[in-house]
Design a protein around this motif. Sequence first.
Motif, PDB file in Angstrom:
ATOM      1  N   GLY A   1      24.516  45.253  36.272  1.00 47.36           N
ATOM      2  CA  GLY A   1      25.559  44.336  36.689  1.00 47.36           C
ATOM      3  C   GLY A   1      26.060  43.542  35.485  1.00 47.36           C
ATOM      4  N   GLU A   2      26.056  42.235  35.630  1.00 45.87           N
ATOM      5  CA  GLU A   2      26.499  41.368  34.534  1.00 45.87           C
ATOM      6  C   GLU A   2      25.384  41.099  33.514  1.00 45.87           C
ATOM      7  OE1 GLU A   2      29.594  40.374  34.116  1.00 45.87           O
ATOM      8  OE2 GLU A   2      30.145  41.518  35.899  1.00 45.87           O
ATOM      9  N   TRP A   3      24.213  41.577  33.784  1.00 47.92           N
ATOM     10  CA  TRP A   3      23.070  41.290  32.918  1.00 47.92           C
ATOM     11  C   TRP A   3      22.822  42.439  31.936  1.00 47.92           C
ATOM     12  CZ3 TRP A   3      20.522  36.668  33.070  1.00 47.92           C
ATOM     13  CH2 TRP A   3      20.754  35.842  34.169  1.00 47.92           C
ATOM     14  N   SER A   4      22.424  42.073  30.738  1.00 47.43           N
ATOM     15  CA  SER A   4      21.865  43.022  29.778  1.00 47.43           C
ATOM     16  C   SER A   4      20.369  42.763  29.688  1.00 47.43           C
ATOM     17  CB  SER A   4      22.499  42.844  28.398  1.00 47.43           C
ATOM     18  OG  SER A   4      23.873  43.135  28.430  1.00 47.43           O
ATOM     19  N   TYR A   5      19.589  43.816  29.590  1.00 49.71           N
ATOM     20  CA  TYR A   5      18.142  43.651  29.558  1.00 49.71           C
ATOM     21  C   TYR A   5      17.548  44.473  28.422  1.00 49.71           C
ATOM     22  CZ  TYR A   5      18.054  48.215  31.853  1.00 49.71           C
ATOM     23  OH  TYR A   5      18.228  49.544  32.153  1.00 49.71           O
ATOM     24  N   ASP A   6      16.371  44.062  27.989  1.00 46.58           N
ATOM     25  CA  ASP A   6      15.614  44.787  26.962  1.00 46.58           C
ATOM     26  C   ASP A   6      14.148  44.479  27.198  1.00 46.58           C
ATOM     27  OD1 ASP A   6      14.581  46.047  24.771  1.00 46.58           O
ATOM     28  OD2 ASP A   6      15.861  45.060  23.301  1.00 46.58           O
ATOM     29  N   THR A   7      13.368  45.521  27.396  1.00 43.94           N
ATOM     30  CA  THR A   7      11.941  45.328  27.624  1.00 43.94           C
ATOM     31  C   THR A   7      11.177  46.401  26.868  1.00 43.94           C
ATOM     32  OG1 THR A   7      10.194  45.120  29.309  1.00 43.94           O
ATOM     33  CG2 THR A   7      11.936  46.739  29.732  1.00 43.94           C
ATOM     34  N   ALA A   8      10.001  46.044  26.370  1.00 44.37           N
ATOM     35  CA  ALA A   8       9.249  47.001  25.558  1.00 44.37           C
ATOM     36  C   ALA A   8       7.775  46.638  25.555  1.00 44.37           C
ATOM     37  CB  ALA A   8       9.783  47.035  24.128  1.00 44.37           C
ATOM     38  N   TYR A   9       6.980  47.658  25.263  1.00 48.67           N
ATOM     39  CA  TYR A   9       5.552  47.475  24.999  1.00 48.67           C
ATOM     40  C   TYR A   9       5.299  47.847  23.542  1.00 48.67           C
ATOM     41  CZ  TYR A   9       0.609  48.543  24.557  1.00 48.67           C
ATOM     42  OH  TYR A   9      -0.686  48.599  24.102  1.00 48.67           O
ATOM     43  N   LEU A  10       4.513  47.050  22.854  1.00 50.08           N
ATOM     44  CA  LEU A  10       4.218  47.255  21.445  1.00 50.08           C
ATOM     45  C   LEU A  10       2.717  47.240  21.216  1.00 50.08           C
ATOM     46  CD1 LEU A  10       4.924  47.233  18.342  1.00 50.08           C
ATOM     47  CD2 LEU A  10       4.931  44.733  18.513  1.00 50.08           C
ATOM     48  N   HIS A  11       2.253  48.194  20.440  1.00 45.22           N
ATOM     49  CA  HIS A  11       0.883  48.164  19.942  1.00 45.22           C
ATOM     50  C   HIS A  11       0.929  48.345  18.432  1.00 45.22           C
ATOM     51  CE1 HIS A  11      -3.404  48.770  19.374  1.00 45.22           C
ATOM     52  NE2 HIS A  11      -3.097  49.796  18.614  1.00 45.22           N
ATOM     53  N   SER A  12       0.177  47.501  17.737  1.00 49.42           N
ATOM     54  CA  SER A  12       0.123  47.591  16.288  1.00 49.42           C
ATOM     55  C   SER A  12      -1.281  47.218  15.850  1.00 49.42           C
ATOM     56  CB  SER A  12       1.162  46.646  15.666  1.00 49.42           C
ATOM     57  OG  SER A  12       1.158  46.748  14.263  1.00 49.42           O
ATOM     58  N   GLY A  13      -1.727  47.819  14.759  1.00 43.89           N
ATOM     59  CA  GLY A  13      -3.085  47.525  14.303  1.00 43.89           C
ATOM     60  C   GLY A  13      -3.268  47.850  12.839  1.00 43.89           C
ATOM     61  N   THR A  14      -4.295  47.269  12.254  1.00 42.74           N
ATOM     62  CA  THR A  14      -4.689  47.591  10.884  1.00 42.74           C
ATOM     63  C   THR A  14      -6.194  47.832  10.849  1.00 42.74           C
ATOM     64  OG1 THR A  14      -5.101  45.280  10.244  1.00 42.74           O
ATOM     65  CG2 THR A  14      -2.878  46.126   9.904  1.00 42.74           C
TER      66      THR A  14
ATOM     67  N   PHE B   1      10.048  41.000  27.910  1.00 42.15           N
ATOM     68  CA  PHE B   1      11.174  41.302  28.787  1.00 42.15           C
ATOM     69  C   PHE B   1      12.224  40.221  28.561  1.00 42.15           C
ATOM     70  CE2 PHE B   1      13.452  40.952  32.881  1.00 42.15           C
ATOM     71  CZ  PHE B   1      13.948  42.247  32.978  1.00 42.15           C
ATOM     72  N   THR B   2      13.429  40.647  28.167  1.00 41.10           N
ATOM     73  CA  THR B   2      14.514  39.725  27.865  1.00 41.10           C
ATOM     74  C   THR B   2      15.759  40.141  28.632  1.00 41.10           C
ATOM     75  OG1 THR B   2      13.673  39.343  25.636  1.00 41.10           O
ATOM     76  CG2 THR B   2      15.961  38.751  26.044  1.00 41.10           C
TER      77      THR B   2
ATOM     78  N   SER C   1      10.011  37.141  24.436  1.00 36.16           N
ATOM     79  CA  SER C   1       9.450  35.936  24.962  1.00 36.16           C
ATOM     80  C   SER C   1       8.456  36.254  26.036  1.00 36.16           C
ATOM     81  CB  SER C   1      10.511  35.074  25.498  1.00 36.16           C
ATOM     82  OG  SER C   1      11.642  35.802  25.679  1.00 36.16           O
ATOM     83  N   ILE C   2       7.855  36.190  26.797  1.00 40.88           N
ATOM     84  CA  ILE C   2       7.155  35.278  27.578  1.00 40.88           C
ATOM     85  C   ILE C   2       6.431  35.834  28.781  1.00 40.88           C
ATOM     86  CG2 ILE C   2       7.409  33.009  28.277  1.00 40.88           C
ATOM     87  CD1 ILE C   2      10.079  33.261  26.903  1.00 40.88           C
ATOM     88  N   SER C   3       5.606  35.210  29.262  1.00 43.18           N
ATOM     89  CA  SER C   3       4.628  35.703  30.168  1.00 43.18           C
ATOM     90  C   SER C   3       5.074  35.737  31.608  1.00 43.18           C
ATOM     91  CB  SER C   3       3.416  34.839  30.028  1.00 43.18           C
ATOM     92  OG  SER C   3       2.916  34.537  31.242  1.00 43.18           O
TER      93      SER C   3
END
Length: 944
Positions: free
Chosen positions: A448-461, A524-525, A19-21
């Motif tokens: 702590g009590e939080w789980s997180y997942d963050t990533a950068y993605l690049h894709s192209g054709t 970032f989630t 999600s989100i900005s």
Amino acid sequence: MKHPTQRRDDSRRNTLAHSISTILTSGALLLVGAMASSSAFAQEQATNLDRITVTGSNIPRTNTETPSPVQVVTRQEIDRTGKTTVAEYLQTLTADGSGSIPKTFGNGFAGGGAGISLRGLGAGSTLVLLNGRRMATYGLADDGQKVFTDLSTIPLDAVERIEVLKDGASAIYGSDAIAGVVNIILRSDFNGAILRASYGLSGDSDGDARKATLTAGTGDLATDGWNAFFSLDVGKTDAIKISDRKNRKWIGTGDIRPWGYGNNAQFLGGAALSGGTRGGVGPNGSVFDDRAVTDDDPAFLVALPGCAGLTTIPGQNDVTAQQQGCLWDPAQLYRDLTPEEKYVNVFGRASFAFGEGGEIYTEIGYSKKETTFSNTPSGVSGGWGYPGGPVNANSGDGATVLSPTHPDNPIPGQASRLRYSAWDVGPRVTENTNEFNRFLVGVKGNWGEWSYDTAYLHSGTDLVNKRTGFLNYDAVRCVLGNPACPAGVWRIGDNAGLNSQALYDYISPDISARAKSSLDMFDFTVSRSLADLKGGPLGLALGTEWRKTSNSLTPQTFTDQGQIIGLGYSAYDGTQNVYAGYVELSAPVLEQLELSGAVRYDKYESGEGKATPKVGIKWTPAEWIAVRGSYAEGFRAPNPAENGDGGLAAFSNAADPVRCPDGNPAPGANGDDCGALPVAIITRPNADLKPEESKSYSVGLVLQPTSSTSMTVDAWQIKRTNEIAQGSTAEAIAAGNVLRDNNLLNGVPGTGSILAVNTQYINAASTRVRGIDTDIRQTFDIGPGQLEMDLQWSHVLKFERTDADVTVDYAGTHGNCDVTNCIGTPKDRINFGTTWKQGPWSVSGVANYISKMENTDFRGPDGSYQFAYADGTDVTKISSFTTFDLSGRWNITEAFELNASVQNLFDRIAPLDPTTYGGVNYNPLHFSGAIGRYFTVGAKYTFE
């Protein structure tokens, strides 16, 4: 209850949405997070959630049945069909519909790509994810407009399962998920090595398909603290020509007169139609005699000599050519049934553990695919468009003519308008080379009590489209109409052998286009359990996302000047920046009652913003039954092909209310002028377009009366408004925004055959589609073996489209022909599968059923049949079609497996379909009936 999903520990969680900005929403999200973790929730310790990931949610769950309908496809279900690519399998799903893009549609705008169209709402409204994250779109937009994700870049052997969310999910994933989401989940880790090889061959000993796959990995995340693996997939499939199916009734020929059709069949060449005032595009050539034209006596076609030596259809000679045109079968001579294809797909993943449950991971993907498709030769005249407007090479000042002194002109002293299929130039051949890349790096874990997942993605054709065999308009007019042309004189028909290669190089240069797309994304989630409710933990997920996409297509050489005969213009260039934020809650308020809700806000750099909510409920009155329902709002933002720079000039089929009012020929016309006839459609982008919006509903039952029986029944409806589409072709024709030929009816102005229609992209129509999905699964233990049975059935109740206050229903008809292939909207699609397992053996069979279609443009008294037999009788329906696929596996040892499959075991022939333009006389939905019986044998070896 429906399909078990493997549980994973914290270190292997594969989060499926983002999600989100942070720029626009991070402050608000921090505030929400602070409130959520305040003392109101801190008074009790919340239970940690098991890590089960389900497409359509970012909150880990303790079971797999959510309030939304999700179809989970296991690897076994894919293997038993004998399909060797992800695209081939997904296009057999019962939820796939019109707008689906098969790889066999080699002459389409998106030739070489393959896309899925859930609910028949188009590939551009179906969001395809890879491990829960987006992919760069295919370089070529379908129909020059619809940007979609190419399924053929994914190595099948790396696929663990596929999850299909069928009720839309814009609140979780953002734009493009109106019709639903297809999430292709690849292996998250692997240790060891697997080598696979397969060879396929049709029952006609062609279409050879060779494929080899190596998957290898090392390291164990739990014990070694790391894992790395890759999957390499290489293959080559030979082309199948239409002529290779000469003995397969209408599949192997464009000439369908033996089955009661007339000379106006769309793939039969050379016929002189409308009383000899149009057509005549044969291998010998024909010209119009304009010497004594009056209002009551129009110009008629005069055939050039040599028909008997050039045609492939028996009985053709110079006499019959003068009477009806020189009939011939260019599709049988030149066109591919399936293209040649070569590909290599690579996927790799590495992960490294740190701390307690932390993981750094990276993914790489690369694909290169080359496809070659051969089509019929180009004509020398016709109508097409470019940004400057329509081009009329049929009549008027722009007509392609033989000069009065041309040695092949049968009418001395007259510049004769010419109809000719340039067989001597050769077929039109399209070669697409597409390279796809994907790179992802991310980190996930617990804080702590939080789980997180963050990533950068690049894709192209990066796609290069090369074409040969097409004709340059000015060069053709020079060598035919100018006796002093520096390149010489083009001799045609019977005298084509007198030409030099230099002349052909002059009139048919190699042309090309280049398409690029790119996607850069940061997400970032975070998620956590807030409290223990009576039914389980209250789950919260928050996220941000920034996404930048770009799409560009340079026009095919010379098409921006209108200089390639018969080839539509397509070009676009644009970039989108999107900032988004979302919040999601899952609340099992009682043991029997679960509530869920999410809201997402997307902000576009152009200033457009859209909030999309989604709510769901699941009530479980008893362990064996649950009732579920969901409501969601979605949207699809205009893509660069629709609101950027560029434009489109394409071809479609349209009826002419002037020459054929009320389905009957006007005075001076005949039956050839009725029905849906080919026309050029010139469409301009529109910078003022608004996003498409949708509202979707689902309500269903989940039943599990025994441990070996499960059934789901879900009724659903999606209503899409503000649809972005070409302005109505019929309205443009009615308003006179057309270019017409000069074959007037009784001399009346404005009655010539339609060559081109002018329109633009608009927000105009709305669509409402409703249906019922049923999924039944049963397992029997019989003696030493086990029998598994499953059935998926999608029934379309309504497919209504409203445009200018006029509503039509396409359900069960051949409409809507304004979308890809004109494949229609069958009401029912059913897949029934069985698998018998005993020791090292397993045998599977799958029956695939597609219901009949009425051959009308839409339902109701105002709908009209789209084609007629030679005697004027309407073609009323396209028959239903059923095929059966058989496969088997034998584990000779624990390491070595042999497998084999037969698709279309009973060699069923696809029903004759004279209307679709996606296949020669067959509907692309019935593709396996065009190929015939197809055998594949393979082996798999697992290294310790």
